[in-house]
Design a protein around this motif. Sequence first.
Motif, PDB file in Angstrom:
ATOM      1  N   GLU A   1       0.804  -1.225   0.000  1.00  0.00           N
ATOM      2  CA  GLU A   1       0.000   0.000   0.000  1.00  0.00           C
ATOM      3  C   GLU A   1       0.835   1.274   0.000  1.00  0.00           C
ATOM      4  OE1 GLU A   1      -4.118  -0.896   2.042  1.00  0.00           O
ATOM      5  OE2 GLU A   1      -2.506  -1.495   3.388  1.00  0.00           O
ATOM      6  N   SER A   2       2.114   1.140  -0.315  1.00  0.00           N
ATOM      7  CA  SER A   2       2.976   2.311  -0.415  1.00  0.00           C
ATOM      8  C   SER A   2       2.988   2.842  -1.844  1.00  0.00           C
ATOM      9  CB  SER A   2       4.399   1.971   0.034  1.00  0.00           C
ATOM     10  OG  SER A   2       4.447   1.725   1.429  1.00  0.00           O
TER      11      SER A   2
ATOM     12  N   ARG B   1       1.688   1.094  -5.280  1.00  0.00           N
ATOM     13  CA  ARG B   1       1.573   1.820  -6.542  1.00  0.00           C
ATOM     14  C   ARG B   1       2.960   2.317  -6.946  1.00  0.00           C
ATOM     15  NH1 ARG B   1      -3.043   5.811  -4.513  1.00  0.00           N
ATOM     16  NH2 ARG B   1      -2.295   5.036  -2.499  1.00  0.00           N
ATOM     17  N   PHE B   2       3.376   1.913  -8.137  1.00  0.00           N
ATOM     18  CA  PHE B   2       4.698   2.270  -8.640  1.00  0.00           C
ATOM     19  C   PHE B   2       4.559   3.154  -9.870  1.00  0.00           C
ATOM     20  CE2 PHE B   2       5.249  -1.746  -6.418  1.00  0.00           C
ATOM     21  CZ  PHE B   2       6.406  -1.537  -5.679  1.00  0.00           C
ATOM     22  N   ASP B   3       5.321   4.238  -9.890  1.00  0.00           N
ATOM     23  CA  ASP B   3       5.346   5.131 -11.046  1.00  0.00           C
ATOM     24  C   ASP B   3       6.621   4.940 -11.855  1.00  0.00           C
ATOM     25  OD1 ASP B   3       2.877   6.350 -10.431  1.00  0.00           O
ATOM     26  OD2 ASP B   3       3.853   7.604  -8.930  1.00  0.00           O
ATOM     27  N   GLY B   4       7.226   3.795 -11.720  1.00  0.00           N
ATOM     28  CA  GLY B   4       8.434   3.450 -12.452  1.00  0.00           C
ATOM     29  C   GLY B   4       8.607   1.943 -12.448  1.00  0.00           C
ATOM     30  N   MET B   5       9.704   1.477 -12.985  1.00  0.00           N
ATOM     31  CA  MET B   5       9.938   0.048 -13.147  1.00  0.00           C
ATOM     32  C   MET B   5      10.137  -0.656 -11.806  1.00  0.00           C
ATOM     33  SD  MET B   5      12.561   0.286 -16.379  1.00  0.00           S
ATOM     34  CE  MET B   5      12.639  -1.480 -16.653  1.00  0.00           C
TER      35      MET B   5
ATOM     36  N   GLY C   1      -3.418  -6.682  -6.478  1.00  0.00           N
ATOM     37  CA  GLY C   1      -3.875  -5.299  -6.501  1.00  0.00           C
ATOM     38  C   GLY C   1      -2.778  -4.277  -6.734  1.00  0.00           C
ATOM     39  N   THR C   2      -1.580  -4.724  -7.037  1.00  0.00           N
ATOM     40  CA  THR C   2      -0.459  -3.811  -7.268  1.00  0.00           C
ATOM     41  C   THR C   2      -0.622  -3.114  -8.620  1.00  0.00           C
ATOM     42  OG1 THR C   2       0.985  -5.247  -5.978  1.00  0.00           O
ATOM     43  CG2 THR C   2       2.059  -3.668  -7.436  1.00  0.00           C
ATOM     44  N   ARG C   3      -0.238  -1.836  -8.671  1.00  0.00           N
ATOM     45  CA  ARG C   3      -0.334  -1.070  -9.915  1.00  0.00           C
ATOM     46  C   ARG C   3       1.048  -0.544 -10.283  1.00  0.00           C
ATOM     47  NH1 ARG C   3      -4.216   3.704  -9.420  1.00  0.00           N
ATOM     48  NH2 ARG C   3      -2.353   4.925  -8.923  1.00  0.00           N
ATOM     49  N   ILE C   4       1.462  -0.826 -11.513  1.00  0.00           N
ATOM     50  CA  ILE C   4       2.780  -0.397 -11.987  1.00  0.00           C
ATOM     51  C   ILE C   4       2.598   0.382 -13.277  1.00  0.00           C
ATOM     52  CG2 ILE C   4       5.097  -1.118 -12.647  1.00  0.00           C
ATOM     53  CD1 ILE C   4       4.545  -3.777 -11.190  1.00  0.00           C
ATOM     54  N   GLU C   5       3.029   1.630 -13.271  1.00  0.00           N
ATOM     55  CA  GLU C   5       2.965   2.475 -14.457  1.00  0.00           C
ATOM     56  C   GLU C   5       4.316   3.151 -14.643  1.00  0.00           C
ATOM     57  OE1 GLU C   5      -0.255   5.191 -14.281  1.00  0.00           O
ATOM     58  OE2 GLU C   5      -1.782   3.638 -14.000  1.00  0.00           O
ATOM     59  N   ALA C   6       4.863   3.011 -15.826  1.00  0.00           N
ATOM     60  CA  ALA C   6       6.147   3.645 -16.138  1.00  0.00           C
ATOM     61  C   ALA C   6       6.065   4.175 -17.563  1.00  0.00           C
ATOM     62  CB  ALA C   6       7.290   2.648 -15.974  1.00  0.00           C
ATOM     63  N   PRO C   7       5.276   5.236 -17.771  1.00  0.00           N
ATOM     64  CA  PRO C   7       4.977   5.691 -19.135  1.00  0.00           C
ATOM     65  C   PRO C   7       6.187   6.163 -19.923  1.00  0.00           C
ATOM     66  CG  PRO C   7       4.232   7.287 -17.497  1.00  0.00           C
ATOM     67  CD  PRO C   7       4.618   6.055 -16.746  1.00  0.00           C
ATOM     68  N   ASP C   8       7.232   6.599 -19.253  1.00  0.00           N
ATOM     69  CA  ASP C   8       8.403   7.125 -19.957  1.00  0.00           C
ATOM     70  C   ASP C   8       9.547   6.122 -20.015  1.00  0.00           C
ATOM     71  OD1 ASP C   8       7.102   9.596 -20.280  1.00  0.00           O
ATOM     72  OD2 ASP C   8       7.721  10.224 -18.271  1.00  0.00           O
ATOM     73  N   THR C   9       9.233   4.850 -19.740  1.00  0.00           N
ATOM     74  CA  THR C   9      10.268   3.826 -19.654  1.00  0.00           C
ATOM     75  C   THR C   9      10.152   2.842 -20.807  1.00  0.00           C
ATOM     76  OG1 THR C   9      10.254   3.993 -17.249  1.00  0.00           O
ATOM     77  CG2 THR C   9      11.238   2.017 -18.197  1.00  0.00           C
ATOM     78  N   GLU C  10      11.274   2.499 -21.399  1.00  0.00           N
ATOM     79  CA  GLU C  10      11.300   1.456 -22.415  1.00  0.00           C
ATOM     80  C   GLU C  10      11.592   0.114 -21.745  1.00  0.00           C
ATOM     81  OE1 GLU C  10      14.027   2.377 -25.496  1.00  0.00           O
ATOM     82  OE2 GLU C  10      13.039   4.264 -26.055  1.00  0.00           O
TER      83      GLU C  10
ATOM     84  N   ALA D   1      -0.762 -12.804  -7.598  1.00  0.00           N
ATOM     85  CA  ALA D   1      -0.914 -11.477  -8.190  1.00  0.00           C
ATOM     86  C   ALA D   1      -2.289 -11.232  -8.802  1.00  0.00           C
ATOM     87  CB  ALA D   1       0.168 -11.261  -9.236  1.00  0.00           C
ATOM     88  N   PRO D   2      -3.380 -11.695  -8.193  1.00  0.00           N
ATOM     89  CA  PRO D   2      -4.693 -11.338  -8.741  1.00  0.00           C
ATOM     90  C   PRO D   2      -4.909  -9.831  -8.651  1.00  0.00           C
ATOM     91  CG  PRO D   2      -4.925 -12.350  -6.575  1.00  0.00           C
ATOM     92  CD  PRO D   2      -3.495 -12.514  -6.973  1.00  0.00           C
ATOM     93  N   GLY D   3      -5.411  -9.251  -9.724  1.00  0.00           N
ATOM     94  CA  GLY D   3      -5.650  -7.810  -9.725  1.00  0.00           C
ATOM     95  C   GLY D   3      -4.428  -6.973 -10.025  1.00  0.00           C
ATOM     96  N   LEU D   4      -3.305  -7.600 -10.354  1.00  0.00           N
ATOM     97  CA  LEU D   4      -2.116  -6.846 -10.745  1.00  0.00           C
ATOM     98  C   LEU D   4      -2.404  -6.060 -12.021  1.00  0.00           C
ATOM     99  CD1 LEU D   4       0.985  -6.211 -10.732  1.00  0.00           C
ATOM    100  CD2 LEU D   4       1.277  -8.340 -12.042  1.00  0.00           C
TER     101      LEU D   4
END
Length: 212
Positions: free
Chosen positions: A121-122, A144-148, A164-173, A190-193
Amino acid sequence: MEINDLTPAESRLWRAFASGTDVDFRGTGSGPTAADSDDPAGGRTWGSERTVRASVLRSLLLDGPREEGRVAALTLAGARVTGQLDLQHATVDHPVRLRHCHFDEAPRFYGARLRELNLSESVLPGLISHAVRVEGVLRLTRARFDGMVRLAGAEITGSLYLEGTRIEAPDTEGPVLQLNQAVLGADLWAPGLSTRGTVRLTGASVTGTVNL
């Protein structure tokens, strides 16, 4: 690190560490606005009353106080962590539980040996944990991650929790979740990943159940 160098919030955590006592800063906001809420997404607005420097966490984990007959542990919730928590190649013999926290910088656990790691939950700008070894479970539940999230080559004797973990890294290849060559002694749960990007599992080994 000297106790006199610590803020009141850090002193509270320092005193609690030796006995493994929980320190929870949630509910310490001073008003009804979003800036005062307990959502770690707004953690950059949290004040000094719930802010802890990463260097203090590192000092506790590597050379913190002990109390005879008690099990030391870092158990912290609802805090803003400033600076980078850098434990690469370190050996940490205490549980590390940093739940519902806001991290200004991505923690580094590259090549570290840990007993337990819980970041549930961090909110974090990423996680650098290639080749980490966890002698127990690694919990990233609803984080919630905003990077890799880099866990390539990780060894986890227990389960990896990503529900339920969310990972978003829009500027990362490249893959936003890297688990290639990871070895899990129990389950990958990882259900809900949710990821905005690809997940790499090449060469990963899971002894137990895989639930994606």
